[in-house]
Scaffold this active site. Structure first.
Site, mmCIF file in Angstrom:
data_model
loop_
_atom_site.group_PDB
_atom_site.id
_atom_site.type_symbol
_atom_site.label_atom_id
_atom_site.label_comp_id
_atom_site.label_asym_id
_atom_site.label_seq_id
_atom_site.Cartn_x
_atom_site.Cartn_y
_atom_site.Cartn_z
ATOM 1 N N ILE A 138 -17.415 24.068 -44.931
ATOM 2 C CA ILE A 138 -16.272 23.227 -44.610
ATOM 3 C C ILE A 138 -16.076 22.272 -45.779
ATOM 4 O O ILE A 138 -16.997 22.048 -46.570
ATOM 5 C CB ILE A 138 -16.454 22.466 -43.274
ATOM 6 N N ASP A 139 -14.884 21.718 -45.896
ATOM 7 C CA ASP A 139 -14.556 20.888 -47.052
ATOM 8 C C ASP A 139 -15.383 19.606 -47.093
ATOM 9 O O ASP A 139 -15.890 19.140 -46.063
ATOM 10 C CB ASP A 139 -13.068 20.520 -47.031
ATOM 11 N N LYS A 140 -15.471 19.034 -48.269
ATOM 12 C CA LYS A 140 -16.248 17.814 -48.498
ATOM 13 C C LYS A 140 -15.919 16.717 -47.491
ATOM 14 O O LYS A 140 -16.819 16.074 -46.944
ATOM 15 C CB LYS A 140 -15.993 17.307 -49.919
#
Length: 306
Positions: A138-140
């Site tokens: 998942i994104d930062k």
């Protein structure tokens, strides 16, 4: 470890490197191009050295993934919020601002550094030296549930479930504007943005099919609290689809959701939380589901809006 796959009709005519990058959902085409050049891939029992060859329905593709090599990625005693753990895998509640795996020149402070310390060498090696244990990401600035695999058998099993779209993935997010419909589905093939390489976009020409189901949980004056369920799992999918509808996620400045008026602690990047993840356990065959509580910044935002 060597794995074999029979090409299904939906992949007929695909380049070999592109086909493999879709089978192994969290690996790049360039990774497989290197494997092909190194004679680690066969098609119909014949060694292949050209990434550009196409595969056809019924072809048997065999891939040997080399053992992960040691690199300058050090285990670090970074605290982990572990929702579940056994000898095959972990489900982790990833905090905001943490990158999932290292990239060139950035080898510390990532989730991989943390799980390397916690697992002491017991992680799957299929995704190579940079991403041990990482089967999806998942994104930062997205928080929430993430699976980490401890061995290659678990990794292959979970990757297959992700590829078959059978993993339950439910998110919570705050969209800009007021959504009129109580529920619906956003569709639109997602691919690389034609001019801005850091962005994805709804792009029928080079995109992959994508579908995001949504349900309104609560409406505010200028924002909508929404639950999303992924049917597919394309890069930035929820962020791209919501921006495409004219309702980008609050805080997602890359896709148009400015957050300048809300000085909320932790509100950096998109207001998006991977709340629930469900899958069939690779060893027991039992369906398991885990939910990560909303992070404090999100709860604070809800209190403020209410």
């Amino acid at each position: 470890m060597r794995q074999e796959f029979e090409v299904s009709e939906e992949y007929s005519g695909e380049r070999l490197d592109k086909y493999l990058a879709q089978i192994y959902t969290d690996q790049t085409r360039s990774f497989f191009q290197r494997l092909i050049r190194s004679e680690h891939v066969t098609v119909q029992d014949q060694i292949v050295t050209k990434s550009g060859m196409t595969v056809e329905t019924g072809d048997v593709v065999s891939v040997r993934i080399p053992d992960a090599r040691s690199v300058p990625i050090q285990p670090e005693p970074i605290p982990l919020d572990i929702l579940y753990e056994d000898s095959d895998l972990m489900v982790i509640n990833k905090p905001k601002g943490m990158v999932v795996h290292p990239s060139a020149g950035h080898y510390s402070g990532t989730l991989v550094n943390a799980v390397m310390y916690h697992c002491a060498g017991s992680l799957s090696g299929i995704n190579g030296e940079i991403r041990p244990g990482i089967v999806h990401r998942i994104d930062k600035d997205t928080t929430g549930s993430l699976i980490v695999c401890k061995n290659d058998a678990a990794h292959i099993n979970i990757a297959a479930q992700i590829r078959d779209h059978s993993v339950t993935r439910i998110y919570r997010g705050m969209a800009c504007g007021v959504l009129q419909d109580d529920e619906g589905t956003v569709t639109g093939a997602i691919g690389r943005h034609p001019t801005q390489r850091k962005k994805m976009a709804v792009n029928p020409k080079n995109g992959k099919p994508a579908a995001t189901h949504y349900r309104v949980l609560e409406r505010f004056e200028k924002y909508t609290y929404v639950q999303f369920q992924l049917e597919t799992g394309r890069t930035h999918q929820i962020r791209v689809h919501m921006s495409h509808t004219g309702h980008p996620l609050l805080g997602d400045e890359l896709y148009g959701g400015t957050a300048k008026n809300y000085a909320v602690k932790g509100l950096c990047g998109q207001t998006l939380h991977a709340m629930t993840i469900g899958f069939v356990h690779p060893s027991s065959g039992e369906y398991m589901e885990f939910s990560a509580p909303l992070p404090d910044y999100f709860e604070e935002l809800l209190r403020r809006f209410r």
